[in-house]
Design an enzyme around this catalytic site. Structure first.
Site, PDB file in Angstrom:
ATOM      1  N   ILE A 140       9.481   2.185  -7.120  1.00 48.87           N
ATOM      2  CA  ILE A 140       9.128   3.610  -7.049  1.00 48.87           C
ATOM      3  C   ILE A 140       7.612   3.761  -6.960  1.00 48.87           C
ATOM      4  O   ILE A 140       6.867   3.211  -7.760  1.00 48.87           O
ATOM      5  CB  ILE A 140       9.635   4.384  -8.281  1.00 48.87           C
ATOM      6  CG1 ILE A 140      11.163   4.362  -8.364  1.00 48.87           C
ATOM      7  CG2 ILE A 140       9.141   5.834  -8.218  1.00 48.87           C
ATOM      8  CD1 ILE A 140      11.721   5.066  -9.592  1.00 48.87           C
ATOM      9  N   HIS A 141       7.187   4.536  -5.970  1.00 51.26           N
ATOM     10  CA  HIS A 141       5.784   4.920  -5.773  1.00 51.26           C
ATOM     11  C   HIS A 141       5.845   6.272  -5.082  1.00 51.26           C
ATOM     12  O   HIS A 141       6.917   6.860  -4.966  1.00 51.26           O
ATOM     13  CB  HIS A 141       5.031   3.868  -4.952  1.00 51.26           C
ATOM     14  CG  HIS A 141       5.726   3.519  -3.670  1.00 51.26           C
ATOM     15  ND1 HIS A 141       5.502   4.187  -2.494  1.00 51.26           N
ATOM     16  CD2 HIS A 141       6.692   2.606  -3.420  1.00 51.26           C
ATOM     17  CE1 HIS A 141       6.285   3.679  -1.550  1.00 51.26           C
ATOM     18  NE2 HIS A 141       7.030   2.727  -2.089  1.00 51.26           N
ATOM     19  N   GLY A 142       4.741   6.805  -4.640  1.00 51.41           N
ATOM     20  CA  GLY A 142       4.714   8.156  -4.080  1.00 51.41           C
ATOM     21  C   GLY A 142       5.702   8.404  -2.955  1.00 51.41           C
ATOM     22  O   GLY A 142       6.389   9.421  -2.936  1.00 51.41           O
TER      23      GLY A 142
END
Length: 157
Positions: A14-16
């Site tokens: 999970i990241h932007g």
């Protein structure tokens, strides 16, 4: 039957792009990260949660926990499933997780890997896993963000 909207391979998990862009595009209300290391690492979980906007929920399970629990998902849970490797996807599919489509978003280059797109590098083990997933009827696409054109990974491996 769990409502898995999409499964994404992204070694950053999970990241932007995952927490905002993809989740909004899919209309997901739950991100399930299936990863043995992160499932027991609260620091990494907290960092990843910072990239997710309310009211999206997150769950962090080992691969086996995902296999064991995914079929108990509520009907109103719209799931975005995120893993690190094609081998993880293959293990989930072998465990009867109903994955029909895989988005290959990010597989970093490292020694022994061949770069096949700007964000995807593979080795022989990855290639074997992708071919096996294809044999099992899983649709495979390379696509970094939703508004990019989808590329069939089989044309590159």
């Amino acid at each position: 039957m769990p409502n898995i909207l999409l499964t994404r391979i992204d070694n950053r998990l999970i990241h932007g792009q995952v927490g905002m862009t993809w989740t909004n595009h899919l209309g997901a209300n739950l991100i399930v990260v299936a990863n043995d290391q992160v499932a027991t690492d609260e620091v990494q979980q907290n960092l990843m949660d910072m990239a997710v906007a309310e009211p999206i929920e997150t769950r962090y399970f080992t691969l086996q926990e995902t296999i064991d629990k995914i079929h108990y998902a509520a009907e109103d849970q719209l799931i975005f499933l995120v893993v690190k490797t094609p081998q993880d996807v293959l293990r989930l599919v072998a465990g009867q997780v109903p994955i029909k489509k895989v988005n290959i978003g990010n597989m970093h280059f490292s020694e022994g890997k061949k770069q096949i797109s700007s964000t995807v590098s593979v080795d022989d083990e990855d290639v074997r896993a992708f071919h096996r997933l294809h044999e099992l009827g899983v649709k495979l696409e390379i696509r970094r963000v939703p508004d990019e054109k989808s590329l069939d990974i089989l044309k590159f491996i």
